[in-house]
Design a protein around this motif. Sequence first.
Motif, mmCIF file in Angstrom:
data_model
loop_
_atom_site.group_PDB
_atom_site.id
_atom_site.type_symbol
_atom_site.label_atom_id
_atom_site.label_comp_id
_atom_site.label_asym_id
_atom_site.label_seq_id
_atom_site.Cartn_x
_atom_site.Cartn_y
_atom_site.Cartn_z
ATOM 1 N N LEU A 1 -0.969 1.077 8.594
ATOM 2 C CA LEU A 1 -0.202 1.293 7.250
ATOM 3 C C LEU A 1 -1.068 1.137 6.104
ATOM 4 N N THR A 2 -1.284 2.110 5.447
ATOM 5 C CA THR A 2 -2.134 1.630 4.242
ATOM 6 C C THR A 2 -2.107 2.484 3.056
ATOM 7 N N ALA A 3 -2.749 2.101 1.976
ATOM 8 C CA ALA A 3 -2.630 2.835 0.812
ATOM 9 C C ALA A 3 -3.846 3.871 0.701
ATOM 10 N N PHE A 4 -4.822 3.367 1.703
ATOM 11 C CA PHE A 4 -6.041 4.429 1.852
ATOM 12 C C PHE A 4 -5.799 5.467 2.345
ATOM 13 N N ALA A 5 -5.553 6.690 1.474
ATOM 14 C CA ALA A 5 -5.171 8.218 1.982
ATOM 15 C C ALA A 5 -6.424 8.890 2.213
ATOM 16 N N GLU A 6 -7.638 8.603 1.886
ATOM 17 C CA GLU A 6 -8.798 9.468 1.774
ATOM 18 C C GLU A 6 -9.017 9.797 3.445
ATOM 19 N N ARG A 7 -9.444 11.060 3.544
ATOM 20 C CA ARG A 7 -9.693 11.816 5.044
ATOM 21 C C ARG A 7 -10.599 10.955 5.820
ATOM 22 N N SER A 8 -11.579 10.498 4.972
ATOM 23 C CA SER A 8 -12.822 9.485 5.694
ATOM 24 C C SER A 8 -12.046 8.220 5.922
ATOM 25 N N ASP A 9 -11.264 7.645 5.291
ATOM 26 C CA ASP A 9 -10.392 6.419 5.838
ATOM 27 C C ASP A 9 -9.667 6.637 6.891
#
Length: 334
Positions: free
Chosen positions: A85-93
Amino acid sequence: MHDRPVILVCEDEPALLDDICAELDEAGYVPAPVRNGNAALEALTTLTPDLILCDIAMPGLDGRALLKHIRQNRNDLSHVPFLFLTAFAERSDIITGKRSGADDYLVKPVDYEMMLATLAAHLRQVERVTGYRIEATKKALAERDSGRFSALETLSQALVLIDADMGVIHANAAALQLAETEDPILLAETMALARNNGRLRHAVESLFDSDRDTIGAVKVAMPDSIQNFILLIGRVADECCGRPAAMVLIVDPENRHMPEPGLLQKALGLTPKEAEFAALLAKGLRRDEIAEIMGVSQTTIAYHLKNLFAKTATNRQSDLVVLLCSLASLSPCK
């Protein structure tokens, strides 16, 4: 799985943690809230959750470190889905998170309807796999009792047949001996391959995804052992097990099997003396040492060697020894 599935929720934002737990409780789950990775590890000493929902960015032990610790040190939790569960929403993340062993990735701000649907899907999958494994184990035991895999029981080489989900179809006697020593390759209670071994899982998945007949090789570190075990993984015909399956040979470099004279006599059509000579040769003994052990002359040893070359279609001693040692796996399991 419990009547009300237990969800371990690891989140360092108090308000968000309270909201998530309230949603889970209303949906029929039992939330187990913790504020950081260290608290999660402490909770896991007494709690076996049905699913772990964990933030990535936390002070101290973060989500990625917690996941790594669980996958490397908690075999008993290998079946428990781990969701980031995270705020990192980039595809790479997201890709990095899943490659690190996470089963799924939920992005903040939390869509609670999506969260509940995702949790339910993963819990249903665990329930299906668990039920399948129970039935598969019953079937495997019945097949073993009926003698279907009886030929494998005589092998000194530890051998396991697995399906695409790494569920064990059959483990021969030599493999079960490894299980009884509680080695991490095989778990004695479940007869399951160590699912938390990332390299092993990747090799199995690649094998079943490939259209070609390939052989995978994975080294697995063993406790109290100088050398690693080597797992050789290859597909077998579907007709063998009634479904797609792979064969895993477990090679222990510290436990070298030697062919027995009786086996060599039958397999290669040798006389008793030729078989005795061949077995000693396979052990790496020199010809003069073999002559002394057998109580014969060097001329007799040369005669036996000439006959072995003729009966095995080899012309060099090194090639002959390789052939003899390759038959060692057919020797009876001690």
